[in-house]
Design an enzyme around this catalytic site. Structure first.
Site, PDB file in Angstrom:
ATOM      1  N   ARG A 140      26.613 -45.791  -1.956  1.00 20.48           N
ATOM      2  CA  ARG A 140      27.655 -44.592  -2.935  1.00 20.48           C
ATOM      3  C   ARG A 140      27.129 -44.797  -4.511  1.00 20.48           C
ATOM      4  O   ARG A 140      27.181 -43.993  -5.517  1.00 20.48           O
ATOM      5  CB  ARG A 140      28.872 -44.971  -2.490  1.00 20.48           C
ATOM      6  CG  ARG A 140      29.597 -44.470  -1.256  1.00 20.48           C
ATOM      7  CD  ARG A 140      31.063 -44.303  -1.289  1.00 20.48           C
ATOM      8  NE  ARG A 140      32.046 -44.361  -0.062  1.00 20.48           N
ATOM      9  CZ  ARG A 140      31.886 -42.928   0.328  1.00 20.48           C
ATOM     10  NH1 ARG A 140      32.093 -41.926  -1.061  1.00 20.48           N
ATOM     11  NH2 ARG A 140      32.304 -42.325   1.042  1.00 20.48           N
ATOM     12  N   LEU A 155      35.434 -41.389  -4.678  1.00 23.85           N
ATOM     13  CA  LEU A 155      34.367 -41.870  -6.025  1.00 23.85           C
ATOM     14  C   LEU A 155      35.005 -43.730  -5.998  1.00 23.85           C
ATOM     15  O   LEU A 155      35.793 -43.881  -6.153  1.00 23.85           O
ATOM     16  CB  LEU A 155      34.995 -41.103  -7.254  1.00 23.85           C
ATOM     17  CG  LEU A 155      34.277 -40.021  -7.641  1.00 23.85           C
ATOM     18  CD1 LEU A 155      35.429 -38.833  -8.691  1.00 23.85           C
ATOM     19  CD2 LEU A 155      32.962 -39.535  -8.122  1.00 23.85           C
ATOM     20  N   ASN A 187      41.270 -34.019 -11.438  1.00 26.70           N
ATOM     21  CA  ASN A 187      41.289 -34.062 -10.206  1.00 26.70           C
ATOM     22  C   ASN A 187      42.867 -33.082  -9.675  1.00 26.70           C
ATOM     23  O   ASN A 187      43.502 -33.042 -10.738  1.00 26.70           O
ATOM     24  CB  ASN A 187      41.337 -34.573  -9.068  1.00 26.70           C
ATOM     25  CG  ASN A 187      41.122 -34.344  -7.768  1.00 26.70           C
ATOM     26  OD1 ASN A 187      40.200 -33.463  -7.325  1.00 26.70           O
ATOM     27  ND2 ASN A 187      41.781 -34.942  -6.702  1.00 26.70           N
ATOM     28  N   HIS A 219      44.365 -31.331  -6.405  1.00 22.72           N
ATOM     29  CA  HIS A 219      44.989 -31.599  -5.142  1.00 22.72           C
ATOM     30  C   HIS A 219      46.157 -30.855  -4.544  1.00 22.72           C
ATOM     31  O   HIS A 219      47.051 -30.116  -4.836  1.00 22.72           O
ATOM     32  CB  HIS A 219      45.585 -33.083  -5.071  1.00 22.72           C
ATOM     33  CG  HIS A 219      45.578 -33.495  -3.362  1.00 22.72           C
ATOM     34  ND1 HIS A 219      44.918 -33.452  -2.433  1.00 22.72           N
ATOM     35  CD2 HIS A 219      47.475 -33.564  -2.387  1.00 22.72           C
ATOM     36  CE1 HIS A 219      45.318 -33.740  -1.064  1.00 22.72           C
ATOM     37  NE2 HIS A 219      46.615 -34.117  -1.305  1.00 22.72           N
ATOM     38  N   SER A 247      48.907 -30.210  -7.072  1.00 25.90           N
ATOM     39  CA  SER A 247      49.757 -30.361  -8.280  1.00 25.90           C
ATOM     40  C   SER A 247      47.428 -31.646  -8.964  1.00 25.90           C
ATOM     41  O   SER A 247      46.519 -31.846  -8.420  1.00 25.90           O
ATOM     42  CB  SER A 247      50.052 -32.217  -7.911  1.00 25.90           C
ATOM     43  OG  SER A 247      51.142 -32.254  -7.359  1.00 25.90           O
ATOM     44  N   GLU A 260      42.021 -45.822  -9.457  1.00 26.93           N
ATOM     45  CA  GLU A 260      41.627 -45.871  -7.747  1.00 26.93           C
ATOM     46  C   GLU A 260      42.215 -45.758  -7.221  1.00 26.93           C
ATOM     47  O   GLU A 260      43.631 -45.716  -7.026  1.00 26.93           O
ATOM     48  CB  GLU A 260      41.486 -47.816  -7.562  1.00 26.93           C
ATOM     49  CG  GLU A 260      39.541 -47.618  -8.238  1.00 26.93           C
ATOM     50  CD  GLU A 260      39.425 -49.446  -8.667  1.00 26.93           C
ATOM     51  OE1 GLU A 260      39.184 -50.092  -7.401  1.00 26.93           O
ATOM     52  OE2 GLU A 260      39.218 -49.583  -9.769  1.00 26.93           O
ATOM     53  N   GLY A 261      42.116 -45.611  -5.902  1.00 29.53           N
ATOM     54  CA  GLY A 261      42.917 -44.939  -5.311  1.00 29.53           C
ATOM     55  C   GLY A 261      43.211 -43.733  -4.268  1.00 29.53           C
ATOM     56  O   GLY A 261      43.373 -42.834  -5.588  1.00 29.53           O
ATOM     57  N   VAL A 262      43.721 -42.673  -3.779  1.00 28.31           N
ATOM     58  CA  VAL A 262      42.742 -41.432  -3.585  1.00 28.31           C
ATOM     59  C   VAL A 262      43.998 -40.348  -4.039  1.00 28.31           C
ATOM     60  O   VAL A 262      45.645 -40.749  -3.158  1.00 28.31           O
ATOM     61  CB  VAL A 262      43.114 -41.472  -1.455  1.00 28.31           C
ATOM     62  CG1 VAL A 262      42.191 -39.460  -1.525  1.00 28.31           C
ATOM     63  CG2 VAL A 262      40.908 -41.747  -1.313  1.00 28.31           C
ATOM     64  N   ASP A 263      44.287 -40.022  -4.395  1.00 26.67           N
ATOM     65  CA  ASP A 263      45.367 -38.720  -4.835  1.00 26.67           C
ATOM     66  C   ASP A 263      46.342 -39.562  -5.500  1.00 26.67           C
ATOM     67  O   ASP A 263      47.880 -38.642  -4.819  1.00 26.67           O
ATOM     68  CB  ASP A 263      45.678 -38.331  -4.119  1.00 26.67           C
ATOM     69  CG  ASP A 263      43.931 -37.437  -3.361  1.00 26.67           C
ATOM     70  OD1 ASP A 263      43.692 -36.643  -4.403  1.00 26.67           O
ATOM     71  OD2 ASP A 263      44.206 -36.740  -1.793  1.00 26.67           O
ATOM     72  N   ALA A 293      48.124 -20.549  -6.699  1.00 22.76           N
ATOM     73  CA  ALA A 293      49.396 -21.252  -6.996  1.00 22.76           C
ATOM     74  C   ALA A 293      47.628 -21.816  -8.217  1.00 22.76           C
ATOM     75  O   ALA A 293      48.305 -22.515  -9.676  1.00 22.76           O
ATOM     76  CB  ALA A 293      50.242 -21.981  -7.071  1.00 22.76           C
TER      77      ALA A 293
END
Ligand code: GRF
Length: 206
Positions: free
Chosen positions: A67, A95, A109, A111, A138, A144-147, A175
């Site tokens: 990765r 990522l 990002n 989401h 949002s 770090e950490g998803v969403d 939206a």
């Protein structure tokens, strides 16, 4: 006006990318200078080219399971193009801390849920199963950490009786197309571009 040089990272159809491209006008504080997809041949790359924006595939598959090697190639490419801010728009790769650290404070990002509810996948089915009467989307800083990063802005949509995940997804997507240009504009130093009557709630984490 100096515009922030923005890269948009995608993996597929690119309707949010299209909304970001369409919002570029005389008062827009950002310029999308390049679009990168981790998948070749996707519709989003065509959208970029049609708008006269450089469109490139950097395929994660070429790097096997490494990765970080993929992210190093991506990082080098973005720096070569003097990118100042990276907007993820349907970019379906998680990522690592390497890339997130390298672009800290310059990586956002979108989401499709009202975070912190429903991070991760299957957001529409999970929102429906929860019984919530409001769903939405949002835009947030990527950490770090998803969403889980600080929220920049959110837009809410109603959950309607008899909704299916697809119906809720379509309503949410409309939206998203209003929210993302507004938030990108805001973080690039302008006013939040408003293109419609969507209920946009802009948070103070800037
Ligand atoms: C959007 O729902 C976005 O919120 C999510 O992935 C989807 C991308 O759609 N992260 P598109 O490629 O922008 O049409």
């Amino acid at each position: 006006m100096t515009r922030k040089r923005v890269a948009v990272l995608i993996s597929g159809r690119g309707t949010n990318l299209q909304a970001l491209l369409d919002a570029q006008g005389p008062f827009c504080p950002y310029e999308i200078v390049v679009v990168v997809s981790n998948n070749a041949g996707v519709a989003g790359l065509d959208r970029a080219r049609e708008a006269g924006v450089e469109a490139v595939a950097i395929e994660h598959r070429a790097f096997g399971k490494d990765r970080e090697a993929f992210e190093r190639a991506l990082d080098a490419f973005l720096r070569d193009r003097n990118v100042e801010l990276v907007a993820l728009a349907g970019f379906m790769r998680v990522l690592t801390s390497y890339f997130v650290g390298a672009w800290a404070g310059k990586l956002i990002n979108i989401h499709p849920s009202l975070l912190p509810s429903f991070p991760g996948l299957d957001t529409y089915a999970r929102a429906l199963a929860s019984g919530a009467k409001l769903a939405g989307c949002s835009v947030h800083w990527v950490t770090e950490g998803v969403d889980t990063g600080p929220i920049i802005g959110q837009a809410a949509v109603p959950v309607m009786p008899g909704d299916t995940p697809d119906a809720l997804a379509a309503r949410t997507l409309e939206a998203e197309h209003l929210l993302y240009p507004a938030c990108l504009s805001l973080v690039c130093g302008g006013a939040p571009l408003s293109q419609g009557p969507a209920p946009i709630l802009v948070n103070a984490f800037l």
